[in-house]
Design an enzyme around this catalytic site. Sequence first.
Site, PDB file in Angstrom:
ATOM      1  N   LYS A 168     -15.256 -14.733 -14.089  1.00  0.00           N
ATOM      2  CA  LYS A 168     -15.906 -14.328 -12.851  1.00  0.00           C
ATOM      3  C   LYS A 168     -17.342 -13.901 -13.117  1.00  0.00           C
ATOM      4  O   LYS A 168     -17.554 -13.137 -14.052  1.00  0.00           O
ATOM      5  CB  LYS A 168     -15.114 -13.153 -12.271  1.00  0.00           C
ATOM      6  CG  LYS A 168     -15.729 -12.541 -11.043  1.00  0.00           C
ATOM      7  CD  LYS A 168     -14.945 -11.342 -10.602  1.00  0.00           C
ATOM      8  CE  LYS A 168     -15.741 -10.669  -9.503  1.00  0.00           C
ATOM      9  NZ  LYS A 168     -15.288  -9.348  -9.230  1.00  0.00           N
ATOM     10  N   LYS A 177     -15.478 -10.881 -17.025  1.00  0.00           N
ATOM     11  CA  LYS A 177     -16.184 -10.549 -15.793  1.00  0.00           C
ATOM     12  C   LYS A 177     -17.544  -9.996 -16.173  1.00  0.00           C
ATOM     13  O   LYS A 177     -17.641  -9.008 -16.910  1.00  0.00           O
ATOM     14  CB  LYS A 177     -15.384  -9.493 -15.028  1.00  0.00           C
ATOM     15  CG  LYS A 177     -16.128  -8.938 -13.817  1.00  0.00           C
ATOM     16  CD  LYS A 177     -15.271  -7.992 -13.003  1.00  0.00           C
ATOM     17  CE  LYS A 177     -16.080  -7.401 -11.852  1.00  0.00           C
ATOM     18  NZ  LYS A 177     -15.288  -6.480 -11.038  1.00  0.00           N
TER      19      LYS A 177
HETATM   20  C1  PBG Z   1     -14.204  -4.665  -8.293  1.00  0.00           C
HETATM   21  C2  PBG Z   1     -14.462  -6.034  -7.826  1.00  0.00           C
HETATM   22  C3  PBG Z   1     -15.688  -6.594  -7.468  1.00  0.00           C
HETATM   23  C4  PBG Z   1     -15.431  -7.891  -7.071  1.00  0.00           C
HETATM   24  C5  PBG Z   1     -14.075  -8.106  -7.198  1.00  0.00           C
HETATM   25  N1  PBG Z   1     -13.491  -6.950  -7.693  1.00  0.00           N
HETATM   26  C6  PBG Z   1     -17.024  -5.964  -7.374  1.00  0.00           C
HETATM   27  C7  PBG Z   1     -17.721  -5.458  -8.536  1.00  0.00           C
HETATM   28  O1  PBG Z   1     -17.305  -5.550  -9.681  1.00  0.00           O
HETATM   29  O2  PBG Z   1     -18.785  -4.906  -8.272  1.00  0.00           O
HETATM   30  C8  PBG Z   1     -16.476  -8.857  -6.607  1.00  0.00           C
HETATM   31  C9  PBG Z   1     -15.977 -10.015  -5.850  1.00  0.00           C
HETATM   32  C10 PBG Z   1     -17.033 -10.791  -5.171  1.00  0.00           C
HETATM   33  O3  PBG Z   1     -18.237 -10.566  -5.315  1.00  0.00           O
HETATM   34  O4  PBG Z   1     -16.635 -11.686  -4.410  1.00  0.00           O
HETATM   35  N2  PBG Z   1     -13.182  -4.054  -7.543  1.00  0.00           N
END
Ligand code: PBG
Length: 325
Positions: free
Chosen positions: A249, A196
């Site tokens: 991601k 991520k």
């Molecule tokens: C963190 C989380 C995020 C997303 C999913 N889980 C946000 C981040 O890391 O700031 C983002 C998902 C998206 O943008 O669709 N709980």
Amino acid sequence: MTSFPTTRLRRLRRHSGLRDLVRETRLSADRFVAPIFVRRGRSIREEIASLPGVFRLSPDGALAEARSLRDLGVPAVILFGIPDSKDEIGSEAWEDDAAVQETVRRLKDELPDLVVVTDVCLDEYTSHGHCGIVRDGEVDNDATLPLLARTALSHARAGADVVAPSDMMDGRVAAIRRALDGDGFEGVAILSYAAKTSSAFYGPFREAAGSEPKFGDRRGYQMDPANRREAMREIALDLAEGADAVMVKPALAYLDVVREARVRFDAPIAAYNVSGEYAMVKAAASRGWIDERRCVLEILTSIVRAGADFVLTYHAKDAAQWLGK
Ligand code: PBG
């Protein structure tokens, strides 16, 4: 290999039946996981401005939404919680009667075959918006692990099938696995957000969850978008710690990462078609600049073609409808 004029690749493109026969990637609704934002209450349905068509729902609304997704052939949802109150350590994340936990119970009661995944992270729940405990201006990795484990455990107690840690702390998969097994939840799977990145494409999600960090950014724990080899190390480590499936991601700007993960690892791979990716499509489509349906199906096909087994996407419902289940 022969070449033109003997070989003419256009022969197998001449009509739709031929194209159907030779299609290499088939998209179907059973590859989709639909994100749902939940908060405590009843009959709450607040549209998220930067995610048209996506709502913050109370558990009753989430149940109705999950039912229509299931009826369209979407097998799974992932729940994100919007807390009533935030504090320094994000304690609403592990309250057994918070929105996510309550929604999991409702879903598993009424739609037992639906796969219920929960996002395990603290950023929606902390007053500072970071994904863990902050000490001296930094997120303290090891102090955060027990809180993540506690959160995952409360989701498992509510009946979650899969817990999905998205915090990017080192060692969290092992910590969660240990906590789950120690409490008799050997059957609950872990889908780790393994690769991520610290991405600008999460903007609309942070609006939805009110989780924009109040100071600094997430680059001290989320990955640098420039690093593909490091993404492979993240995936290998999470699998070694016991992840059952791993996620890349965001998806679109990272299809090379999805592809390489597919080639290197046999574990199931998910890709998250994130909020900013969805918002761009919706914005352009609303101005008539692109054909939404064709763009969405092309995007989702490309994510699967790159090697994802399943895709988390805000387009799940529309795409399932278009695919004609
Ligand atoms: C963190 C989380 C995020 C997303 C999913 N889980 C946000 C981040 O890391 O700031 C983002 C998902 C998206 O943008 O669709 N709980």
